[in-house]
Write an enzyme that holds these catalytic residues in place. Structure first.
Site, PDB file in Angstrom:
ATOM      1  N   ASP A  77      81.251  54.650  28.669  1.00 11.59           N
ATOM      2  CA  ASP A  77      80.045  55.556  29.109  1.00 11.59           C
ATOM      3  C   ASP A  77      80.063  56.558  29.260  1.00 11.59           C
ATOM      4  O   ASP A  77      81.550  57.673  30.035  1.00 11.59           O
ATOM      5  CB  ASP A  77      80.814  55.424  30.740  1.00 11.59           C
ATOM      6  CG  ASP A  77      79.485  53.545  30.936  1.00 11.59           C
ATOM      7  OD1 ASP A  77      78.825  53.044  31.278  1.00 11.59           O
ATOM      8  OD2 ASP A  77      80.660  52.935  31.730  1.00 11.59           O
ATOM      9  N   GLY A 134      83.851  47.101  34.249  1.00 10.94           N
ATOM     10  CA  GLY A 134      84.694  47.696  33.934  1.00 10.94           C
ATOM     11  C   GLY A 134      85.748  47.665  34.869  1.00 10.94           C
ATOM     12  O   GLY A 134      86.915  47.170  34.646  1.00 10.94           O
ATOM     13  N   SER A 170      84.062  48.286  30.293  1.00  7.12           N
ATOM     14  CA  SER A 170      84.161  49.777  30.363  1.00  7.12           C
ATOM     15  C   SER A 170      85.230  50.168  30.554  1.00  7.12           C
ATOM     16  O   SER A 170      85.536  50.222  31.563  1.00  7.12           O
ATOM     17  CB  SER A 170      82.940  49.393  31.504  1.00  7.12           C
ATOM     18  OG  SER A 170      82.735  51.125  31.527  1.00  7.12           O
ATOM     19  N   MET A 172      78.659  60.430  30.508  1.00  5.60           N
ATOM     20  CA  MET A 172      77.639  61.331  31.731  1.00  5.60           C
ATOM     21  C   MET A 172      77.856  62.600  31.729  1.00  5.60           C
ATOM     22  O   MET A 172      78.977  63.157  31.799  1.00  5.60           O
ATOM     23  CB  MET A 172      78.660  60.318  32.985  1.00  5.60           C
ATOM     24  CG  MET A 172      78.697  58.854  33.236  1.00  5.60           C
ATOM     25  SD  MET A 172      78.808  58.382  35.071  1.00  5.60           S
ATOM     26  CE  MET A 172      79.376  56.937  34.321  1.00  5.60           C
ATOM     27  N   HIS A 212      82.871  49.309  25.782  1.00  6.84           N
ATOM     28  CA  HIS A 212      81.795  50.249  26.082  1.00  6.84           C
ATOM     29  C   HIS A 212      82.290  51.610  26.201  1.00  6.84           C
ATOM     30  O   HIS A 212      83.055  52.086  27.727  1.00  6.84           O
ATOM     31  CB  HIS A 212      80.499  48.684  27.529  1.00  6.84           C
ATOM     32  CG  HIS A 212      80.288  50.286  27.796  1.00  6.84           C
ATOM     33  ND1 HIS A 212      79.052  49.456  27.124  1.00  6.84           N
ATOM     34  CD2 HIS A 212      79.797  50.629  29.032  1.00  6.84           C
ATOM     35  CE1 HIS A 212      77.472  50.648  28.167  1.00  6.84           C
ATOM     36  NE2 HIS A 212      78.037  51.336  29.530  1.00  6.84           N
ATOM     37  N   MET A 237      70.354  48.628  32.959  1.00  6.55           N
ATOM     38  CA  MET A 237      70.738  48.880  33.762  1.00  6.55           C
ATOM     39  C   MET A 237      70.767  47.532  35.046  1.00  6.55           C
ATOM     40  O   MET A 237      70.026  47.746  35.882  1.00  6.55           O
ATOM     41  CB  MET A 237      70.648  50.032  34.558  1.00  6.55           C
ATOM     42  CG  MET A 237      71.169  51.352  33.282  1.00  6.55           C
ATOM     43  SD  MET A 237      73.222  50.265  32.732  1.00  6.55           S
ATOM     44  CE  MET A 237      74.390  51.259  34.071  1.00  6.55           C
ATOM     45  N   MET A 257      74.935  58.243  29.236  1.00  6.31           N
ATOM     46  CA  MET A 257      73.874  58.903  29.878  1.00  6.31           C
ATOM     47  C   MET A 257      74.103  60.548  30.141  1.00  6.31           C
ATOM     48  O   MET A 257      74.397  61.216  31.091  1.00  6.31           O
ATOM     49  CB  MET A 257      74.564  58.277  31.491  1.00  6.31           C
ATOM     50  CG  MET A 257      74.503  56.852  31.476  1.00  6.31           C
ATOM     51  SD  MET A 257      76.290  55.870  32.673  1.00  6.31           S
ATOM     52  CE  MET A 257      77.143  55.895  31.548  1.00  6.31           C
ATOM     53  N   ASP A 260      74.777  45.748  32.874  1.00  2.00           N
ATOM     54  CA  ASP A 260      75.636  46.779  32.910  1.00  2.00           C
ATOM     55  C   ASP A 260      75.777  46.936  34.324  1.00  2.00           C
ATOM     56  O   ASP A 260      75.056  48.189  35.156  1.00  2.00           O
ATOM     57  CB  ASP A 260      75.737  47.992  31.730  1.00  2.00           C
ATOM     58  CG  ASP A 260      76.612  48.825  32.407  1.00  2.00           C
ATOM     59  OD1 ASP A 260      77.847  48.727  32.863  1.00  2.00           O
ATOM     60  OD2 ASP A 260      76.580  50.242  31.284  1.00  2.00           O
ATOM     61  N   GLY A 261      76.391  46.728  35.011  1.00  2.00           N
ATOM     62  CA  GLY A 261      77.214  47.067  36.392  1.00  2.00           C
ATOM     63  C   GLY A 261      77.333  46.074  37.653  1.00  2.00           C
ATOM     64  O   GLY A 261      76.341  45.498  37.054  1.00  2.00           O
ATOM     65  N   GLY A 262      78.695  46.090  37.570  1.00  2.00           N
ATOM     66  CA  GLY A 262      78.506  44.954  39.246  1.00  2.00           C
ATOM     67  C   GLY A 262      78.315  43.713  38.571  1.00  2.00           C
ATOM     68  O   GLY A 262      78.943  42.883  38.918  1.00  2.00           O
ATOM     69  N   GLY A 264      80.991  53.347  38.159  1.00  2.00           N
ATOM     70  CA  GLY A 264      81.343  52.350  38.928  1.00  2.00           C
ATOM     71  C   GLY A 264      81.765  52.210  39.650  1.00  2.00           C
ATOM     72  O   GLY A 264      81.541  52.548  40.884  1.00  2.00           O
ATOM     73  N   GLY A 265      82.022  50.202  40.083  1.00  2.30           N
ATOM     74  CA  GLY A 265      82.220  49.969  41.218  1.00  2.30           C
ATOM     75  C   GLY A 265      81.226  49.844  42.054  1.00  2.30           C
ATOM     76  O   GLY A 265      81.062  48.996  43.032  1.00  2.30           O
ATOM     77  N   HIS A 267      77.203  54.102  25.674  1.00  2.00           N
ATOM     78  CA  HIS A 267      76.455  54.173  26.473  1.00  2.00           C
ATOM     79  C   HIS A 267      76.112  55.794  26.988  1.00  2.00           C
ATOM     80  O   HIS A 267      76.747  56.385  27.751  1.00  2.00           O
ATOM     81  CB  HIS A 267      76.673  53.312  28.047  1.00  2.00           C
ATOM     82  CG  HIS A 267      75.541  53.721  28.737  1.00  2.00           C
ATOM     83  ND1 HIS A 267      75.985  52.878  30.043  1.00  2.00           N
ATOM     84  CD2 HIS A 267      74.220  54.481  29.042  1.00  2.00           C
ATOM     85  CE1 HIS A 267      74.652  52.902  30.845  1.00  2.00           C
ATOM     86  NE2 HIS A 267      73.703  53.626  30.276  1.00  2.00           N
ATOM     87  N   GLY A 316      75.904  55.758  36.417  1.00  2.00           N
ATOM     88  CA  GLY A 316      76.906  57.112  37.439  1.00  2.00           C
ATOM     89  C   GLY A 316      78.077  56.781  38.176  1.00  2.00           C
ATOM     90  O   GLY A 316      78.883  57.564  37.324  1.00  2.00           O
TER      91      GLY A 316
HETATM   92  C1  DX5 Z   1      77.786  52.889  35.278  1.00  2.00           C
HETATM   93  C2  DX5 Z   1      78.535  52.717  33.840  1.00  2.00           C
HETATM   94  C3  DX5 Z   1      78.999  51.440  33.778  1.00  2.00           C
HETATM   95  C4  DX5 Z   1      80.438  51.141  34.771  1.00  2.00           C
HETATM   96  C5  DX5 Z   1      79.709  49.841  35.043  1.00  2.00           C
HETATM   97  O1  DX5 Z   1      77.011  53.758  35.174  1.00  2.00           O
HETATM   98  O2  DX5 Z   1      77.620  52.769  33.380  1.00  2.00           O
HETATM   99  O3  DX5 Z   1      79.665  50.802  32.361  1.00  2.00           O
HETATM  100  O4  DX5 Z   1      81.322  50.722  34.100  1.00  2.00           O
HETATM  101  O5  DX5 Z   1      81.414  49.670  35.725  1.00  2.00           O
HETATM  102  P1  DX5 Z   1      81.452  48.003  36.815  1.00  2.00           P
HETATM  103  O6  DX5 Z   1      81.772  46.773  36.254  1.00  2.00           O
HETATM  104  O7  DX5 Z   1      82.399  48.453  38.060  1.00  2.00           O
HETATM  105  O8  DX5 Z   1      80.022  48.040  37.814  1.00  2.00           O
HETATM  106 ZN    ZN Z   2      77.174  51.964  31.027  1.00  2.00          ZN
END
Ligand code: DX5
Ligand code: ZN
Length: 229
Positions: A33, A194, A7, A35, A31, A134, A66, A172-174, A141-142, A64, A139
């Site tokens: 994102d 990411g 990401s 938003m 990927h 998800m 959002m 996706d996420g963590g 990363g991290g 993606h 919203g």
């Molecule tokens: C969160 C995004 C993710 C994000 C994941 O809203 O959709 O794609 O980049 O980031 P990590 O891998 O840091 O959780």
């Molecule tokens: Zn994403």
């Protein structure tokens, strides 16, 4: 087959092409994102950045969205060079959005937030190329991987297999080398990461570690399923 989708949200946007080049040997997709500061409380990039990325990579651009009103922009994403777009089921008009993506010849993705039940996406499974479960609230990363979502991933996997569909199942996420195996065991096939990739240089090596961790676990999962456990 495990796919790794770094990401770019966690990359350095000032040197994006360079960062993409570095991770490319271990990336199956990229990927992106998007938003809109409405569906989620954050604002990122749109079609102009995808157009720039397109000039620097041949990787599949997995966008993606959002966004509260993705339908307004699908054509712009297609023209900017997106290969696939994923819309959230929570924004509604799902059947129309899927049809619009098909007409534009985009790969069709449907996303569900961590607290959205599988029942809401199940009716669309035979019309999509990808289902995104998800593993954080979208919203930022991290954030920390929500292991509870694995029950939904496993449910989706068994329904996809039962119906003989070839839908990619994305998390996706963590996602990192510790959490990817949990998702792989539940049946995920596409791993978005990411922070665990772009904040752990060299990024291609981090992506490779996640791939190996996921592959090892998905092998076990397949054997367990084949032996009826
Ligand atoms: C969160 C995004 C993710 C994000 C994941 O809203 O959709 O794609 O980049 O980031 P990590 O891998 O840091 O959780
Ligand atoms: Zn994403």
């Amino acid at each position: 087959m495990v796919k790794i989708a770094p990401s770019v949200l966690s990359a350095d946007f000032g040197i994006l092409a360079e960062q993409v080049g570095e991770v490319s040997p271990e990336a199956d997709w990229l990927h992106v994102d998007v938003m809109d500061a409405h569906f989620v409380p954050n604002l990122t990039v749109g079609p102009p950045v995808i157009e720039s990325l397109r000039r620097h990579t041949e990787l599949f651009l997995d966008c993606h969205l959002m966004m509260t009103d993705p339908g307004k922009y699908l054509e712009a994403f297609k023209h900017s060079g997106a290969d696939g777009c994923t819309v959230h089921v929570e924004v509604g008009q799902t059947a129309e959005l899927i049809a619009q993506m098909r007409d534009l010849d985009l790969k069709v993705g449907l996303a569900a937030n961590p607290d959205t039940p599988f029942d809401l996406v199940a009716p669309y499974l035979d019309r999509v190329d990808l289902l995104l479960c998800m593993t954080v609230f979208p919203g930022f990363g991290g954030q920390e991987f929500m292991a509870d979502v694995m029950a939904k991933v496993a449910m989706a996997r068994s329904e996809i297999d039962r119906r003989g569909l070839s839908v990619e199942l994305q998390v996706d996420g963590g996602v990192d080398e510790k959490t990817a195996p949990m998702a792989a065991r539940a049946g995920a096939t596409v791993f978005v990461a990411g922070t665990a990739i772009f904040h752990c240089p060299p990024s291609w090596e981090a992506a490779r570690r996640i791939r190996h961790a996921a592959q090892a676990a998905s092998g076990v999962e397949r054997l367990e399923r084949e032996s009826g456990r």
